[in-house]
Design an enzyme around this catalytic site. Sequence first.
Site, PDB file in Angstrom:
ATOM      1  N   GLN A  46      -9.994  33.613  72.010  1.00  0.00           N
ATOM      2  CA  GLN A  46     -11.397  33.138  71.920  1.00  0.00           C
ATOM      3  C   GLN A  46     -12.261  33.156  73.282  1.00  0.00           C
ATOM      4  OE1 GLN A  46      -7.930  30.270  74.484  1.00  0.00           O
ATOM      5  NE2 GLN A  46      -9.233  28.298  73.621  1.00  0.00           N
ATOM      6  N   ASN A 193       2.315  32.734  76.412  1.00  0.00           N
ATOM      7  CA  ASN A 193       1.655  30.756  76.747  1.00  0.00           C
ATOM      8  C   ASN A 193       1.984  29.645  76.198  1.00  0.00           C
ATOM      9  OD1 ASN A 193      -1.364  29.666  78.155  1.00  0.00           O
ATOM     10  ND2 ASN A 193      -1.413  28.672  75.849  1.00  0.00           N
ATOM     11  N   GLU A 194       2.357  29.054  76.314  1.00  0.00           N
ATOM     12  CA  GLU A 194       2.792  28.122  75.868  1.00  0.00           C
ATOM     13  C   GLU A 194       3.440  27.300  74.392  1.00  0.00           C
ATOM     14  OE1 GLU A 194      -0.931  25.491  74.930  1.00  0.00           O
ATOM     15  OE2 GLU A 194      -1.069  24.977  76.956  1.00  0.00           O
ATOM     16  N   ASN A 334       0.423  24.771  82.943  1.00  0.00           N
ATOM     17  CA  ASN A 334      -0.923  24.278  82.420  1.00  0.00           C
ATOM     18  C   ASN A 334      -0.586  23.283  82.371  1.00  0.00           C
ATOM     19  OD1 ASN A 334      -1.387  27.132  82.015  1.00  0.00           O
ATOM     20  ND2 ASN A 334      -1.491  27.174  79.423  1.00  0.00           N
ATOM     21  N   TRP A 458      -9.246  26.650  83.757  1.00  0.00           N
ATOM     22  CA  TRP A 458      -9.561  26.712  82.241  1.00  0.00           C
ATOM     23  C   TRP A 458     -11.076  25.801  82.116  1.00  0.00           C
ATOM     24  CZ3 TRP A 458      -7.793  29.871  78.722  1.00  0.00           C
ATOM     25  CH2 TRP A 458      -8.301  30.002  78.031  1.00  0.00           C
ATOM     26  N   GLU A 465     -12.593  27.216  70.639  1.00  0.00           N
ATOM     27  CA  GLU A 465     -11.514  25.711  70.971  1.00  0.00           C
ATOM     28  C   GLU A 465     -10.343  26.057  70.345  1.00  0.00           C
ATOM     29  OE1 GLU A 465     -10.012  24.673  74.148  1.00  0.00           O
ATOM     30  OE2 GLU A 465      -8.616  23.976  72.799  1.00  0.00           O
ATOM     31  N   TRP A 466     -10.077  26.677  69.337  1.00  0.00           N
ATOM     32  CA  TRP A 466      -8.564  26.274  68.405  1.00  0.00           C
ATOM     33  C   TRP A 466      -9.354  25.287  67.687  1.00  0.00           C
ATOM     34  CZ3 TRP A 466      -7.024  31.056  69.697  1.00  0.00           C
ATOM     35  CH2 TRP A 466      -6.400  31.300  70.537  1.00  0.00           C
ATOM     36  N   PHE A 474     -15.117  24.403  77.946  1.00  0.00           N
ATOM     37  CA  PHE A 474     -14.205  24.343  79.015  1.00  0.00           C
ATOM     38  C   PHE A 474     -15.124  24.993  79.973  1.00  0.00           C
ATOM     39  CE2 PHE A 474     -11.110  22.415  75.904  1.00  0.00           C
ATOM     40  CZ  PHE A 474     -10.124  21.111  77.443  1.00  0.00           C
TER      41      PHE A 474
HETATM   42  C1  BGC Z   1      -4.316  26.508  75.981  1.00  0.00           C
HETATM   43  C2  BGC Z   1      -5.943  27.140  75.898  1.00  0.00           C
HETATM   44  C3  BGC Z   1      -6.864  25.981  75.748  1.00  0.00           C
HETATM   45  C4  BGC Z   1      -6.761  24.641  76.317  1.00  0.00           C
HETATM   46  C5  BGC Z   1      -7.361  23.442  76.727  1.00  0.00           C
HETATM   47  C6  BGC Z   1      -4.941  25.561  76.775  1.00  0.00           C
HETATM   48  O1  BGC Z   1      -3.625  24.380  76.329  1.00  0.00           O
HETATM   49  O2  BGC Z   1      -3.691  27.537  76.438  1.00  0.00           O
HETATM   50  O3  BGC Z   1      -6.607  27.629  74.751  1.00  0.00           O
HETATM   51  O4  BGC Z   1      -8.569  26.286  75.417  1.00  0.00           O
HETATM   52  O5  BGC Z   1      -5.139  24.460  76.574  1.00  0.00           O
HETATM   53  O6  BGC Z   1      -7.378  23.394  74.949  1.00  0.00           O
END
Ligand code: BGC
Length: 520
Positions: A46, A193-194, A334, A458, A465-466, A474
Amino acid sequence: MGRATVVVEVGVVIVLLQLVSSINCILDRSQFPETFLFGTSTSAYQVEGGYLEDNKSLSNWDVFTKISGRFKDGSNGDIADDHYHRFMEDVELMHSLGVNSYRFSISWSRVLPSGRFGEINPKGIEFYNKLINALIHKGIQPFVTLIHYDIPQELEDRYGSWLNSQIQEDFGYFADVCFRAFGDRVKYWVTLNEPNFMVLFGYLFGSYPPCHCSKMYGDCQFGDSKTEPYIAAHNIILSHATAVDIYRKKYQVEQGGMIGIVMNTYWYEPFRNLPADRLAVQKALSFFVGWFLDPIILGEYPPEMQRLLGLRLPKFSLEEKKKLENKLDFIGINHYTTLYAKDCMFSQCDYDTHQWLWDASVWLTGEKNGIPIGVPTAMPRFYVVPYGLEKVVSYLKERYNNTPMFITENGYPQGNNPSDSIEDFLNDSRRVEYISNYMDSLTVAMRHGADVRGYFIWSLLDNFEWNFGYTLRFGLYHVDFNTLKRTPKLSAEWYKQFLTGAKTLKQKGSETEVRQQLHY
Ligand code: BGC
């Protein structure tokens, strides 16, 4: 820089400072322990850019973003925030904020371009060494994630990555390389992560790589949404266990760090005041978070999952169960928002393939009778519900025997509307309200005994943002994606004041008045 620009910038800073002082806040740094980590979070894909530089190979996200039509603004992370070249400037920004920790991730394809099948890339090691050293020099603890969604594409092409148990060995190898190279200075490791979002988006809906799903769930060429998410998750859990085993046996005693995993978490409220919907809340928690944390901490999948999924849920062999024993030192949380959970086992729900908890017969929604559960934001299904953080932390504390926890991500999205001016982005008072109210809610859980040891916003910077590309922001710092210039937003000034006590924010009004004013 011309005089006019200077005048405008000074003006903006003055306005921001005035706004910071006018925000009522009941929070104080002293409400948290001295040793508490306060930081900001980012991830490699990112922010880094430099996607083919210094022998880095293509990651699954490099490849996926190039498949046209999948990204809201047709963008990708080729350049992102160019953190790869500007990391020194970014470390300075963090230093000026006064944070004592920085959570970032390592790009596997930068360090091991071909996974276990090739050489270690000295340039990749050098980049992370420089970053880690710069952080430590400024008194900022590195908090390092090994996988934040991106893996070398080669692992996908060779054997199907997470669907194949071979990945366990590969991930163990990557982790070993990182512990050996950086573990003398890194005291906090996150394996993944997640993974819950990673498998749901990667194998249920196909909106993340490797873009697998059944036809009715999304636009994919391959996949089986009924089984693959569970197979991928199984391999992820065992990959995590492999890395932790290596850390425990070879490095932990000497290096003295901690290792954990980060889960995405929601809090859920029952849609109706009915036992079935309260049960739906429990099932939602199990199917989303317990899915990974139960095996890693308690040694087995949640009972609800075993009952409802039957043979679709892989089983742990005796040997694997042994490997799973005592497999983390902390839980990374998160947390962003809260949704309503409605039972669909005994009640009628409209069939909806967009519901990721359909297998649990749970329907999730952010609205009841047209009324949102909290103030909506620029991101779909993202509402501001500060008490959700307290609830989620308290739930995890009870379920996992008060395992140490870090809030590894919490933050607020602004829409990147072309009609907004830079001042609109810099005046992010809603983010300040969001963060201060969520932090306040965290202190409630901590006062009730939750062992929480850190909080990371964050994100440091606006970034890629994916699936939303650059359409959401953010960051505490605004990034101009043409010039890559970073500018502090109001929230950055607020965080700095909170951390350094430059001005006290504990002022004006009773707690009730402030809560009313902030709709909390
Ligand atoms: C992810 C981040 C993402 C953030 C905001 C999280 O679920 O780990 O990579 O940018 O959310 O959507």
